[in-house]
Scaffold this motif. Structure first.
Motif, mmCIF file in Angstrom:
data_model
loop_
_atom_site.group_PDB
_atom_site.id
_atom_site.type_symbol
_atom_site.label_atom_id
_atom_site.label_comp_id
_atom_site.label_asym_id
_atom_site.label_seq_id
_atom_site.Cartn_x
_atom_site.Cartn_y
_atom_site.Cartn_z
ATOM 1 N N LEU A 24 0.847 -1.211 0.000
ATOM 2 C CA LEU A 24 0.000 0.000 0.000
ATOM 3 C C LEU A 24 0.873 1.249 0.000
ATOM 4 O O LEU A 24 0.623 2.201 -0.729
ATOM 5 C CB LEU A 24 -0.906 0.006 1.241
ATOM 6 N N GLU A 25 1.924 1.223 0.819
ATOM 7 C CA GLU A 25 2.797 2.388 0.984
ATOM 8 C C GLU A 25 3.546 2.739 -0.300
ATOM 9 O O GLU A 25 3.756 3.901 -0.616
ATOM 10 C CB GLU A 25 3.814 2.066 2.084
ATOM 11 N N THR A 26 3.979 1.703 -1.038
ATOM 12 C CA THR A 26 4.804 1.942 -2.234
ATOM 13 C C THR A 26 3.973 1.971 -3.520
ATOM 14 O O THR A 26 4.481 2.310 -4.584
ATOM 15 C CB THR A 26 5.872 0.836 -2.382
ATOM 16 N N GLY A 27 2.693 1.580 -3.414
ATOM 17 C CA GLY A 27 1.844 1.525 -4.611
ATOM 18 C C GLY A 27 2.227 0.380 -5.535
ATOM 19 O O GLY A 27 2.024 0.431 -6.745
ATOM 20 N N LYS A 28 2.838 -0.680 -4.960
ATOM 21 C CA LYS A 28 3.255 -1.832 -5.772
ATOM 22 C C LYS A 28 2.405 -3.051 -5.400
ATOM 23 O O LYS A 28 1.901 -3.134 -4.285
ATOM 24 C CB LYS A 28 4.729 -2.161 -5.519
ATOM 25 N N ASP A 29 2.274 -3.978 -6.349
ATOM 26 C CA ASP A 29 1.600 -5.250 -6.040
ATOM 27 C C ASP A 29 2.678 -6.237 -5.606
ATOM 28 O O ASP A 29 3.521 -6.614 -6.426
ATOM 29 C CB ASP A 29 0.897 -5.819 -7.291
ATOM 30 N N ILE A 30 2.654 -6.625 -4.344
ATOM 31 C CA ILE A 30 3.698 -7.549 -3.866
ATOM 32 C C ILE A 30 3.056 -8.743 -3.160
ATOM 33 O O ILE A 30 2.201 -8.579 -2.291
ATOM 34 C CB ILE A 30 4.677 -6.862 -2.880
ATOM 35 N N PHE A 141 26.152 2.828 4.028
ATOM 36 C CA PHE A 141 26.157 2.696 2.565
ATOM 37 C C PHE A 141 24.730 2.620 2.024
ATOM 38 O O PHE A 141 23.913 1.852 2.511
ATOM 39 C CB PHE A 141 26.907 1.425 2.159
ATOM 40 N N SER A 142 24.421 3.428 1.037
ATOM 41 C CA SER A 142 23.115 3.349 0.370
ATOM 42 C C SER A 142 23.237 3.931 -1.030
ATOM 43 O O SER A 142 23.900 4.937 -1.231
ATOM 44 C CB SER A 142 22.057 4.136 1.148
ATOM 45 N N THR A 143 22.586 3.272 -1.999
ATOM 46 C CA THR A 143 22.613 3.816 -3.368
ATOM 47 C C THR A 143 21.295 4.536 -3.671
ATOM 48 O O THR A 143 21.064 4.973 -4.790
ATOM 49 C CB THR A 143 22.809 2.692 -4.413
ATOM 50 N N ALA A 144 20.411 4.632 -2.670
ATOM 51 C CA ALA A 144 19.108 5.274 -2.897
ATOM 52 C C ALA A 144 19.311 6.751 -3.230
ATOM 53 O O ALA A 144 20.124 7.434 -2.617
ATOM 54 C CB ALA A 144 18.238 5.129 -1.664
ATOM 55 N N GLU A 145 18.549 7.218 -4.225
ATOM 56 C CA GLU A 145 18.638 8.636 -4.610
ATOM 57 C C GLU A 145 18.103 9.497 -3.471
ATOM 58 O O GLU A 145 18.594 10.566 -3.183
ATOM 59 C CB GLU A 145 17.787 8.909 -5.874
ATOM 60 N N LYS A 146 17.027 8.998 -2.850
ATOM 61 C CA LYS A 146 16.453 9.770 -1.747
ATOM 62 C C LYS A 146 16.103 8.822 -0.615
ATOM 63 O O LYS A 146 15.834 7.646 -0.837
ATOM 64 C CB LYS A 146 15.205 10.527 -2.215
ATOM 65 N N MET A 147 16.128 9.356 0.608
ATOM 66 C CA MET A 147 15.768 8.527 1.757
ATOM 67 C C MET A 147 14.253 8.444 1.838
ATOM 68 O O MET A 147 13.556 9.412 1.567
ATOM 69 C CB MET A 147 16.307 9.154 3.040
ATOM 70 N N THR A 148 13.739 7.265 2.197
ATOM 71 C CA THR A 148 12.306 7.123 2.423
ATOM 72 C C THR A 148 12.118 6.551 3.823
ATOM 73 O O THR A 148 13.082 6.180 4.482
ATOM 74 C CB THR A 148 11.691 6.129 1.403
ATOM 75 N N ASP A 149 10.859 6.478 4.246
ATOM 76 C CA ASP A 149 10.583 5.868 5.558
ATOM 77 C C ASP A 149 10.873 4.379 5.519
ATOM 78 O O ASP A 149 11.013 3.732 6.540
ATOM 79 C CB ASP A 149 9.101 6.067 5.932
ATOM 80 N N ILE A 150 10.927 3.813 4.301
ATOM 81 C CA ILE A 150 11.075 2.363 4.178
ATOM 82 C C ILE A 150 12.545 1.966 4.185
ATOM 83 O O ILE A 150 12.966 1.062 4.889
ATOM 84 C CB ILE A 150 10.388 1.854 2.887
#
Length: 214
Positions: A24-30, A141-150
């Motif tokens: 729900l949070e990411t808008g993805k079907d998992i 270490f993180s390759t994320a472009e932006k930080m999220t709550d996740i």
């Protein structure tokens, strides 16, 4: 031994709701698939394994699994899958977290590792695939472009690595770009077992840890 061993299902079952919330949070079907819930692990590991698995599942949901639109463009089903599996391999118990997402981006990881001073451009030429993947365990270490709550705060993988070292385990990363990734945590089945040599003296039996015998 039997008192110490606990089924890993007690940990696995916590994640069904987490994955629903992440969808729900990411808008993805998992979809979450659980296998090997009856596999038994030392209680010490069971108590500690929840948080590392949480980080790995969050990473799969956030970085690994693509949006339904991206997946359809890549010729995949709209629904992504995260699989948690536990099974025995020799005297070790293996816990695998697998997703059918976008896989790890070696170029991006290497670029960030060089930027963070973990390696140099010259050294990078001789690095194997597993060497490159192992950079993700470096603190911060993180390759994320932006930080999220996740995810993307660079703390998760460091926690995973600490646990593995604490319980004399190891982690095996397999990833194919565009197809998905798997993280396999390998632990000794029971931490209470110490290989020993038995010696009988005067009707008494003594056990010496093999590590102390030369």
């Amino acid at each position: 031994m039997n008192i110490r061993m606990v089924q890993i299902g007690t940990v696995f079952n916590r994640f069904s709701r987490l994955v629903r919330d992440l969808s729900l949070e990411t808008g993805k079907d998992i979809q979450l698939i659980l296998r090997g819930e009856n596999t038994e692990l030392d209680k010490k590991v069971i108590d500690a394994i929840g948080e590392p698995l949480l980080h790995l599942i969050r990473n799969s949901a956030d970085h690994g699994i693509e949006t339904p639109e991206e997946r359809l463009r890549a010729g995949k089903t709209a629904e992504g899958t995260i699989e948690l599996n536990a099974y025995q391999g020799g005297s070790n118990i293996l816990v695998e977290i697998k997703d059918d997402g976008r896989g790890l981006n070696k170029g991006k990881i290497l670029e960030k590792a060089i930027k963070n001073g973990l390696t140099t451009k010259e050294e990078a030429v001789n690095l194997s695939e597993s060497d490159i993947f192992n950079f993700i365990f470096a603190a911060g270490f993180s390759t994320a472009e932006k930080m999220t709550d996740i995810s993307g705060r660079g703390v998760g993988m460091n926690v995973v690595n600490k646990l593995i070292e604490e319980f004399k385990g190891k982690i095996i990363i397999n990833s194919v770009e565009g197809q998905g990734s798997s993280f396999t945590l390998s632990f000794p089945q029971a931490l209470a077992i110490i290989p020993s040599i038995l010696v009988t003296m005067e009707e008494e039996v003594y056990a010496f840890p093999l590590s102390e015998v030369s």
